[in-house]
Design a protein around this motif. Structure first.
Motif, short mmCIF file in Angstrom:
data_model
loop_
_atom_site.label_atom_id
_atom_site.label_comp_id
_atom_site.label_asym_id
_atom_site.label_seq_id
_atom_site.Cartn_x
_atom_site.Cartn_y
_atom_site.Cartn_z
N ALA A 1 1.34 -1.38 -0.29
CA ALA A 1 0.00 -0.59 0.12
C ALA A 1 1.20 1.31 0.10
O ALA A 1 2.16 1.46 0.93
N ASP B 1 1.16 4.62 0.99
CA ASP B 1 0.56 6.11 1.82
C ASP B 1 1.01 7.34 1.69
O ASP B 1 2.17 6.68 2.80
N LYS C 1 -0.37 -0.90 -4.21
CA LYS C 1 -1.71 -0.33 -4.66
C LYS C 1 -1.99 1.36 -4.38
O LYS C 1 -1.17 1.73 -3.15
N THR D 1 -14.02 -2.34 7.78
CA THR D 1 -13.50 -2.09 8.66
C THR D 1 -14.03 -1.42 10.41
O THR D 1 -13.87 -1.25 11.13
N PRO E 1 -6.20 -6.39 4.44
CA PRO E 1 -5.27 -6.05 5.04
C PRO E 1 -5.36 -6.24 6.12
O PRO E 1 -5.84 -7.54 6.89
N GLY E 2 -4.52 -4.88 7.31
CA GLY E 2 -4.32 -5.39 8.20
C GLY E 2 -3.66 -6.62 8.53
O GLY E 2 -4.08 -7.06 9.37
N ARG F 1 -0.05 -7.74 9.56
CA ARG F 1 1.13 -7.68 10.75
C ARG F 1 1.99 -8.80 11.01
O ARG F 1 1.50 -9.36 11.56
N GLN G 1 -3.67 -0.58 13.37
CA GLN G 1 -4.23 -1.48 13.22
C GLN G 1 -4.62 -2.71 14.12
O GLN G 1 -3.87 -2.56 15.37
N VAL H 1 -2.65 -6.81 1.73
CA VAL H 1 -2.44 -5.19 1.62
C VAL H 1 -1.42 -5.09 2.76
O VAL H 1 -2.18 -5.12 4.29
N ILE H 2 -0.17 -5.11 2.30
CA ILE H 2 0.44 -4.78 3.12
C ILE H 2 1.38 -3.34 3.29
O ILE H 2 1.80 -3.35 2.17
N GLY H 3 0.98 -2.38 4.33
CA GLY H 3 1.44 -1.07 4.15
C GLY H 3 3.29 -0.91 4.80
O GLY H 3 4.18 -1.77 4.97
N ARG H 4 2.77 -0.34 5.65
CA ARG H 4 3.99 -0.40 7.08
C ARG H 4 4.91 -0.96 7.31
O ARG H 4 6.11 -0.87 7.05
N PRO H 5 4.34 -1.98 7.59
CA PRO H 5 5.78 -3.17 7.66
C PRO H 5 6.61 -2.73 6.90
O PRO H 5 7.72 -3.29 7.25
O1 C5P Z 1 0.24 0.76 6.88
P1 C5P Z 1 -0.98 -0.35 6.66
O2 C5P Z 1 -0.70 -2.17 6.56
O3 C5P Z 1 -1.50 -1.16 8.07
O4 C5P Z 1 -1.31 -0.23 5.59
C1 C5P Z 1 -3.46 -0.72 5.28
C2 C5P Z 1 -3.79 -0.55 4.05
O5 C5P Z 1 -4.74 -1.12 3.94
C3 C5P Z 1 -3.95 1.30 3.68
O6 C5P Z 1 -4.01 1.53 2.53
C4 C5P Z 1 -5.48 1.54 4.69
O7 C5P Z 1 -6.24 2.07 3.97
C5 C5P Z 1 -5.54 -0.70 3.76
N1 C5P Z 1 -6.86 -0.81 4.61
C6 C5P Z 1 -7.03 -1.24 5.50
N2 C5P Z 1 -8.03 -1.63 6.72
C7 C5P Z 1 -9.35 -1.77 6.01
C8 C5P Z 1 -9.26 -1.70 4.54
C9 C5P Z 1 -8.37 -0.96 3.71
O8 C5P Z 1 -6.00 -0.75 6.76
N3 C5P Z 1 -10.40 -2.12 6.33
#
Ligand code: C5P
Length: 235
Positions: A11, A13, A35, A121, A179-180, A182, A191, A209-213
């Motif tokens: 992700a 962001d 993403k 969520t 997403p979510g 970790r 989260q 979907v993985i962002g900050r990690p």
């Molecule tokens: O950084 P992190 O791993 O928390 O990023 C998760 C990504 O997934 C972000 O872009 C967030 O907006 C998205 N997302 C989420 N939870 C959801 C739907 C989307 O964290 N239920």
């Protein structure tokens, strides 16, 4: 049209293009997909998406369309013209909206995957009651996912808590995008209900979907490799 075998969607962001591209330069299309959400798309526009595709990445354009069928279908066609790999629409837009999106994409030579958003969520039971939805969040997620499946969508976005129940409720090829996620070595941040990559995969997720990690790591590729190893160890 997919060029990547990876289940990991990073992700992006970021508040601006420069830090996003600095990260992208350290990633490779073989190891992850990307993403792009509402913030980056609104700031940087289609040119940014083309830039990522031009670098060989599969892009999930996470704009969660929700409007009348004609408008959503036209927006989906515009997204397909950008050459993205995956797009999404709100399942609560209804069967006719989802079908219109699917039908317009079916005419594209290389169509993106079309994914439904069920219940955000961020919505708790009391929020659902306030907008007039009966039943628990999970009841609503399952109902909307079945509606998305019946409308011919390719899958839904779901939280790690919902993956297992959804996997049992839908056909095997219906994609679950979660997403979510970790890894045990990463901070959970904001989260709350998280799953490790291995658990998400075991519970039936197709894409994580993985962002900050990854995005906040000093060495993002190293973290991607760690996640990939964790996924590869799942029987
Ligand atoms: O950084 P992190 O791993 O928390 O990023 C998760 C990504 O997934 C972000 O872009 C967030 O907006 C998205 N997302 C989420 N939870 C959801 C739907 C989307 O964290 N239920």
């Amino acid at each position: 049209m997919s060029r990547s075998e990876s289940r990991i969607i990073v992700a992006l962001d970021f508040p601006a293009e420069e830090p996003a591209l600095q990260l992208v330069e350290q990633l490779t299309p073989e190891r992850c997909r990307l993403k792009v959400g509402k913030e980056m798309f609104t700031r940087l526009g289609p040119g940014f998406v083309r830039e990522l595709s031009g670098r060989g990445f599969d892009v999930f354009l996470d704009l969660k369309f929700h409007d009348i069928p004609n408008t959503v279908a036209a927006a989906c066609r515009a997204a397909a013209d950008l050459g993205v790999w995956m797009i999404n629409v709100h399942a609560s837009g209804g069967p006719r909206m989802m079908e219109a999106a699917r039908e317009v994409l079916a005419q594209q030579p290389e169509r993106p995957l079309l994914i439904g958003v069920t219940i955000l969520t961020s919505l708790a039971q009391a929020d659902l009651e306030a907008i007039g939805y009966a039943g628990s969040p999970q009841d609503n997620v399952l109902r909307l996912a079945r509606l998305a499946e019946a409308a011919g969508l390719d899958g839904v976005v779901c939280s790690p808590q919902e993956t297992q129940a959804l996997r049992a409720a839908v056909q095997p090829g219906f994609r679950l995008v979660t997403p979510g996620v970790r890894p045990l070595w990463a901070a959970t941040g904001d989260q709350k209900r998280v799953a490790t990559p291995a658990d998400a995969l075991r519970n039936g997720a197709d894409y994580l979907v993985i962002g900050r990690p990854v995005t906040a790591a000093a060495d993002p590729l190293e973290k991607l490799d760690l996640i990939q190893q964790e996924l590869a160890a799942v029987p």
